[in-house]
Each structure stands twice: as C-alpha cells, then as structure tokens.
Design an enzyme around this catalytic site. Sequence first.
Site, short mmCIF file in Angstrom:
data_model
loop_
_atom_site.label_atom_id
_atom_site.label_comp_id
_atom_site.label_asym_id
_atom_site.label_seq_id
_atom_site.Cartn_x
_atom_site.Cartn_y
_atom_site.Cartn_z
CB THR A 133 -33.97 -10.94 41.85
OG1 THR A 133 -33.94 -11.55 43.12
CG2 THR A 133 -32.70 -10.12 41.71
CG ASP A 134 -36.86 -11.45 46.49
OD1 ASP A 134 -35.88 -12.00 45.92
OD2 ASP A 134 -37.60 -12.07 47.29
CD GLU A 135 -31.52 -13.77 45.41
OE1 GLU A 135 -30.31 -13.72 45.62
OE2 GLU A 135 -32.10 -14.80 45.01
CE1 TYR A 159 -29.29 -13.17 39.62
CE2 TYR A 159 -30.09 -13.32 41.87
CZ TYR A 159 -30.34 -13.24 40.52
OH TYR A 159 -31.64 -13.23 40.05
CE LYS A 163 -31.73 -9.60 37.54
NZ LYS A 163 -32.10 -9.88 36.12
P1 NAD Z 1 -31.93 -19.09 34.09
O1 NAD Z 1 -30.51 -19.08 34.55
O2 NAD Z 1 -32.73 -20.33 34.17
O3 NAD Z 1 -31.99 -18.64 32.54
C1 NAD Z 1 -31.23 -17.58 32.05
C2 NAD Z 1 -31.30 -17.63 30.51
O4 NAD Z 1 -30.54 -16.52 30.00
C3 NAD Z 1 -30.68 -18.90 29.91
O5 NAD Z 1 -31.51 -19.41 28.88
C4 NAD Z 1 -29.35 -18.42 29.33
O6 NAD Z 1 -28.93 -19.17 28.19
C5 NAD Z 1 -29.69 -16.98 28.96
N1 NAD Z 1 -28.51 -16.12 28.92
C6 NAD Z 1 -27.54 -16.00 29.87
N2 NAD Z 1 -26.59 -15.13 29.47
C7 NAD Z 1 -27.00 -14.66 28.25
C8 NAD Z 1 -26.47 -13.71 27.33
N3 NAD Z 1 -25.31 -13.06 27.59
N4 NAD Z 1 -27.14 -13.45 26.20
C9 NAD Z 1 -28.31 -14.11 25.91
N5 NAD Z 1 -28.85 -15.03 26.75
C10 NAD Z 1 -28.21 -15.29 27.89
O7 NAD Z 1 -32.62 -17.89 34.86
P2 NAD Z 1 -34.12 -17.76 35.40
O8 NAD Z 1 -34.21 -18.39 36.73
O9 NAD Z 1 -35.04 -18.15 34.33
O10 NAD Z 1 -34.19 -16.18 35.62
C11 NAD Z 1 -34.66 -15.32 34.58
C12 NAD Z 1 -34.65 -13.90 35.08
O11 NAD Z 1 -35.49 -13.78 36.22
C13 NAD Z 1 -33.27 -13.42 35.54
O12 NAD Z 1 -33.10 -12.08 35.11
C14 NAD Z 1 -33.33 -13.52 37.06
O13 NAD Z 1 -32.49 -12.56 37.64
C15 NAD Z 1 -34.79 -13.21 37.32
N6 NAD Z 1 -35.36 -13.80 38.54
C16 NAD Z 1 -35.22 -15.14 38.80
C17 NAD Z 1 -35.82 -15.68 39.94
C18 NAD Z 1 -35.75 -17.17 40.24
O14 NAD Z 1 -36.22 -17.60 41.29
N7 NAD Z 1 -35.18 -17.99 39.37
C19 NAD Z 1 -36.54 -14.87 40.81
C20 NAD Z 1 -36.67 -13.50 40.51
C21 NAD Z 1 -36.08 -12.98 39.36
P1 TYD Z 2 -31.49 -21.04 45.56
O1 TYD Z 2 -32.46 -21.96 44.90
O2 TYD Z 2 -30.06 -21.12 45.16
O3 TYD Z 2 -32.08 -19.57 45.42
P2 TYD Z 2 -31.54 -18.16 46.08
O4 TYD Z 2 -30.18 -18.37 46.62
O5 TYD Z 2 -31.56 -17.26 44.90
O6 TYD Z 2 -32.55 -17.82 47.12
O7 TYD Z 2 -31.54 -21.30 47.13
C1 TYD Z 2 -32.73 -21.18 47.87
C2 TYD Z 2 -32.36 -21.36 49.33
O8 TYD Z 2 -31.93 -22.71 49.52
C3 TYD Z 2 -31.21 -20.49 49.78
O9 TYD Z 2 -31.44 -20.07 51.12
C4 TYD Z 2 -30.00 -21.42 49.71
C5 TYD Z 2 -30.59 -22.77 50.04
N1 TYD Z 2 -29.93 -23.92 49.39
C6 TYD Z 2 -29.50 -25.00 50.17
O10 TYD Z 2 -29.67 -25.04 51.41
N2 TYD Z 2 -28.89 -26.05 49.53
C7 TYD Z 2 -28.69 -26.06 48.19
O11 TYD Z 2 -28.10 -27.04 47.66
C8 TYD Z 2 -29.14 -24.96 47.42
C9 TYD Z 2 -28.94 -24.92 45.92
C10 TYD Z 2 -29.77 -23.89 48.05
#
Ligand code: NAD
Ligand code: TYD
Length: 369
Positions: A133-135, A159, A163
């Site tokens: 992630t960019d975070e 989080y 990561k």
């Molecule tokens: P998500 O929470 O929707 O899915 C995570 C999946 O991992 C789930 O299916 C869960 O069951 C599985 N999981 C969790 N713990 C596990 C374990 N111990 N063993 C096996 N499986 C396990 O997450 P996402 O949003 O799909 O994110 C996927 C990846 O992308 C993550 O690594 C996250 O850090 C990264 N990422 C997410 C975003 C975003 O905006 N969602 C952006 C950049 C990077």
């Molecule tokens: P989120 O989807 O949780 O992603 P991340 O925290 O990883 O960026 O949140 C996106 C943005 O929206 C973040 O600035 C937090 C804000 N947010 C709210 O204002 N209200 C909410 O209920 C949630 C879930 C997020």
Amino acid sequence: MANLLVTGGAGFIGANYVRHHVATHPGDHLVVLDALTYAGNLASIQDVLDGKLRHFVRGDICDSDLVHELLVKHDIDTLVHFAAESHVDRSILGPDAFVETNVVGTHSLLKAARKAWLGERRRASHRFHHVSTDEVFGSLSPTDPAFTETTPYAPNSPYSASKAGSDMLVRAYQHTYGLTTTLTNCSNNYGPYQFPEKLIPLFVIRCLEGGPLPIYGDGMNVRDWLFVEDHCRGIEAVLEHGKPGETYNIGGRCELPNIAVIDTIVKTVDAAFASDGRLGERFPNSPAARGASCADLKTHVTDRPGHDRRYAIDPRKIEAALGFEPAFRFEQALAQTVQWYLANEPWWRAIQNNDYRQWVQANYAARGG
Ligand code: NAD
Ligand code: TYD
C-alpha cells in the site's frame, strides 16, 4: 502456462485479481489460499473455481508447512500475495491481528517460498509478488510531492506499520537469499466485492438504507483513488514485465478529498433512484426514495486517531518502464461500482447478517455516527 498461488484471493482485490487473471490467462493453473476471515468471501470467486485448474484451499498464511506443501504439490512458480488484515480502523482497535497476519504471515510465506524454490529442488524461474500500500509512506502536506518508489517509509497506523514491516521482509529475502521478488505499493482501491467497512461501499449501502454517512473530521483528507480493475492490470503488468527486485507504485492520478468522493456517491445514488422507479420500492428508507437527496445523511463525526491527511502516488516509474496507465475514470467507474452494489444485494446482505453489523455498531456508536 503459469502455476499461481494467490493468497487472500477471497478478499476484495484478491478476488478481482483472480477473476481478472482467469479472463486474461484462462489456461493458467490457479490455487487460491485464504483463511476466510470476516473479510474473505468465497461467493466472490466461487463461479470461477472448478477444482481442476482452479482450486480453493482454506488455510492460514502463517502455516508455513501448508504453504510449502502447496508450492511443491502444485509446482507453483508464481506467488501473488494479497492476504492481509487491511482496515485501518480495525488496526487502531486491535493491532495484534495485523502484526500476526501482515508481518508474521508474510514471513511465513517467504520462508516457505525460500524452501521450495531455493532449497533442494531449486527452481530458477520463480516469482514472489507482494501487494502493498501507499500508506507505508505516511502522510503528505498539501504541497508535498507525491510518493515515489524512493520516498522514505513513515507509516503512522498499526496497519501501515505492519505492511511496512512485510515490505522490508520481502526486500531482505530478495537481497539476502536471492528470492526473485517484485513489490507494488498501490493507492486506495474501489470497485465490486469490496467489504462494506471501507469508505465507498459503506457509504453506498448507507445511502440505500438511509443510514448516517459518518464523515471523519472535516472530510478534507485526500486519497488517490484507483478502480480495482486497474490495480489488477498493474499487478499483471509487473508479473509479466516487471524487473526482479524492483518496487512499483500504482496510482490513479486521481487525488480527491473525501468530501468530493462522498458528494459523487450521493449524486450517483440520487440519479439512480431518479431514473429507476423500482429502487424506491427496494430501498424505501433511502432519502432518494422520497425524492430527497442522500446528502441529508452526511454526518460529521470525531476524527480517526492519527488520521493521515493526504496520500498521492507518483506513477511515472510504472508508466515509463511498463507502459501502464489506468483505463478507468473516477466518475464512470464509481457509477459502475454503485450499479454493482445495486445488482448484487444478496452479496452484501449476507455480510450484514454476519458479524459486520455488530462491528459497525460498536465502532460507529463510539464515534457518534
Ligand atoms: P481484504 O481485507 O478485502 O481481503 C483480505 C483477504 O485476506 C481476505 O480474503 C481474508 O480472508 C484473507 N486473509 C486475512 N488473513 C489471512 C491469513 N492469515 N491467511 C490467509 N488469508 C488471510 O483486503 P483487500 O482490500 O483486498 O487488500 C488486499 C491487499 O492489498 C492487502 O495486502 C492490502 O494491504 C493491499 N492494498 C489494499 C488497498 C485497498 O484500497 N483496499 C490498497 C493498496 C493495497
Ligand atoms: P478507508 O476506506 O478506511 O481507507 P484508508 O483509511 O485506508 O484510506 O477510508 C478512506 C478515507 O475515508 C479515509 O480518509 C477515512 C475516511 N472515512 C470516513 O470519513 N468515514 C468512514 O466511515 C470511513 C470508513 C472512512
């Protein structure tokens, strides 16, 4: 033909990746490993699994022996690692699971990959791709330049710290043991199959159900939004043409303050109700069902502790090196996303009937949302 192990393939991005990969490489052999935590949902991939070319294994990435067994048994050459605890608010309430899955779990995968690929039965051609992630880069001021691949890590939440730890372990296994790795740091994703605790799906469903839209703080935090299909295309480009040992930032060139995202959701849902009279019958509690605007649901609540102000990706490296650019524009892809949640109500209703409601109530009650 490749043999892939996809961890976290029942989660949001993993499921989209599995679906994308099956469509673009129908002959590849795919094994999905997922623990099915609250965020994992087999319904997101069930229709593309066949038990022959595409298997599902329920298991924990912390189980290094299981991972090693899968790598050997299925002759895996490519591991794409999505599995993680992924929600910042949950990491603030309970960081332990984040360290366990994101740090210890990633290390367990690295150990298994090293043993399978660099041990007695050496496999010269292999790839460990880590999805991050960019975070990890921390928070930007409004005038700071966007994150590049060389921006120093400065994670602020449990989080992002977990990561960052996993990214460092991937780097170390490449540097020390010669494991062939690539790593992508991506910005905020949205699209189908996203668990409704994240901003966009949560707010879409709240608009439909007439629940409050809890806006943290002043709503001016900025995220760089990317449609999930574009993230999948970016990962695919790195798997196919990325240089071993390299990291690539993936972003949408789409920086928006939360309030702009929320206003677009509201506008999109209002317009959907205006053009389809049946939605009022399906979702009678939505303000849009009585001709009012879902904007009425906006509620400012206490800010998230340590809330990062701004993320922004400088995507020039992946653009120049791999010719990758996002194909989707925000407003159009958001409308597509809203339509997906409208068309797939059983998918999110099933989640609501599990622990989702309990968690949302506990979390948002504390915030007054
Ligand atoms: P998500 O929470 O929707 O899915 C995570 C999946 O991992 C789930 O299916 C869960 O069951 C599985 N999981 C969790 N713990 C596990 C374990 N111990 N063993 C096996 N499986 C396990 O997450 P996402 O949003 O799909 O994110 C996927 C990846 O992308 C993550 O690594 C996250 O850090 C990264 N990422 C997410 C975003 C975003 O905006 N969602 C952006 C950049 C990077
Ligand atoms: P989120 O989807 O949780 O992603 P991340 O925290 O990883 O960026 O949140 C996106 C943005 O929206 C973040 O600035 C937090 C804000 N947010 C709210 O204002 N209200 C909410 O209920 C949630 C879930 C997020």
